[in-house]
Design an enzyme around this catalytic site. Structure first.
Site, PDB file in Angstrom:
ATOM      1  N   TYR A 106      74.182  79.083  34.325  1.00  0.00           N
ATOM      2  CA  TYR A 106      72.510  79.445  35.496  1.00  0.00           C
ATOM      3  C   TYR A 106      71.977  79.004  34.655  1.00  0.00           C
ATOM      4  O   TYR A 106      70.838  79.205  35.097  1.00  0.00           O
ATOM      5  CB  TYR A 106      73.375  80.922  36.206  1.00  0.00           C
ATOM      6  N   ASN A 129      74.971  75.145  47.891  1.00  0.00           N
ATOM      7  CA  ASN A 129      74.931  73.957  47.162  1.00  0.00           C
ATOM      8  C   ASN A 129      75.170  73.150  49.179  1.00  0.00           C
ATOM      9  O   ASN A 129      76.477  73.358  49.245  1.00  0.00           O
ATOM     10  CB  ASN A 129      75.003  73.434  46.560  1.00  0.00           C
ATOM     11  N   CYS A 137      78.206  71.974  41.387  1.00  0.00           N
ATOM     12  CA  CYS A 137      77.707  73.864  41.065  1.00  0.00           C
ATOM     13  C   CYS A 137      79.625  74.045  40.455  1.00  0.00           C
ATOM     14  O   CYS A 137      78.906  75.005  40.021  1.00  0.00           O
ATOM     15  CB  CYS A 137      77.487  74.549  41.971  1.00  0.00           C
ATOM     16  N   HIS A 138      80.368  73.445  40.864  1.00  0.00           N
ATOM     17  CA  HIS A 138      81.971  73.935  39.900  1.00  0.00           C
ATOM     18  C   HIS A 138      81.390  73.854  38.592  1.00  0.00           C
ATOM     19  O   HIS A 138      82.021  74.742  38.128  1.00  0.00           O
ATOM     20  CB  HIS A 138      83.033  73.135  40.654  1.00  0.00           C
ATOM     21  N   GLU A 164      88.678  68.152  36.071  1.00  0.00           N
ATOM     22  CA  GLU A 164      87.361  67.226  34.422  1.00  0.00           C
ATOM     23  C   GLU A 164      87.306  67.734  32.714  1.00  0.00           C
ATOM     24  O   GLU A 164      87.003  67.622  32.529  1.00  0.00           O
ATOM     25  CB  GLU A 164      86.166  67.749  34.761  1.00  0.00           C
TER      26      GLU A 164
END
Length: 170
Positions: A106, A129, A137-138, A164
């Site tokens: 963050y 979001n 945002c993940h 990912e």
């Protein structure tokens, strides 16, 4: 102003895509914490109409399918922010710049937008979001490497990060 929407089924549950004639404006899981609030914002701005087919929704549905199959690492569907404050939009724009599998904190996002002392406000903006997965945002973790929150559920954040190749601390 007219908005069009359609539901999209994904391996993580049903999502709603909201578009105008030019861009994807919202992509949210129907059970996310702020789904009703975001929906109300669009209703306040204009008319929402369910549509059977739309080229932008078709494009994002195809990209999502490829993403979940591991063959899409960058979304090309045009997006636009018609809701959110200028500060929130700056946070979402910074998130959109993150590469596939790239994880940040963050505070990294706060620094990227030139507001290094606004970590809490950044976290709040991330939680609002309107473009889940597309604005990633993940990929944002707490400073200690833990997951932090996720508007659409921690189970989804873990799934997306794992997809990912990401790592985090429990």
């Amino acid at each position: 102003m007219y908005f069009y929407y359609q539901h999209i089924e994904t391996p993580l549950g049903r999502m709603t895509a909201i578009v105008n004639d030019h861009a994807l404006l919202s992509l949210s899981f129907t059970d996310s914490k702020d789904y009703d609030t975001a929906w109300a914002k669009f209703e306040h701005l204009g008319t929402l109409t369910q549509i059977l087919t739309h080229p932008i929704i078709h494009q994002i549905a195809n990209e999502l399918e490829a993403y979940f199959h591991g063959t899409c690492q960058q979304f090309k569907t045009p997006v636009d922010y018609v809701i959110g404050t200028p500060f929130q939009q700056s946070v979402w724009h910074a998130l959109k710049q993150l590469g596939y599998g790239e994880q940040v904190t963050y505070s990294t996002i706060a620094t990227a937008i030139g507001k290094p002392k606004s970590v809490r406000a950044v976290a709040s903006a991330i939680g609002l979001n309107p473009l889940s997965i597309i604005v990633p945002c993940h990929r944002v973790l707490r400073k200690d490497g833990r997951l932090g929150g996720f508007n659409s559920g921690i189970h989804r954040k873990k799934y997306l990060l794992t997809l990912e190749g990401g790592r985090w601390h429990e």
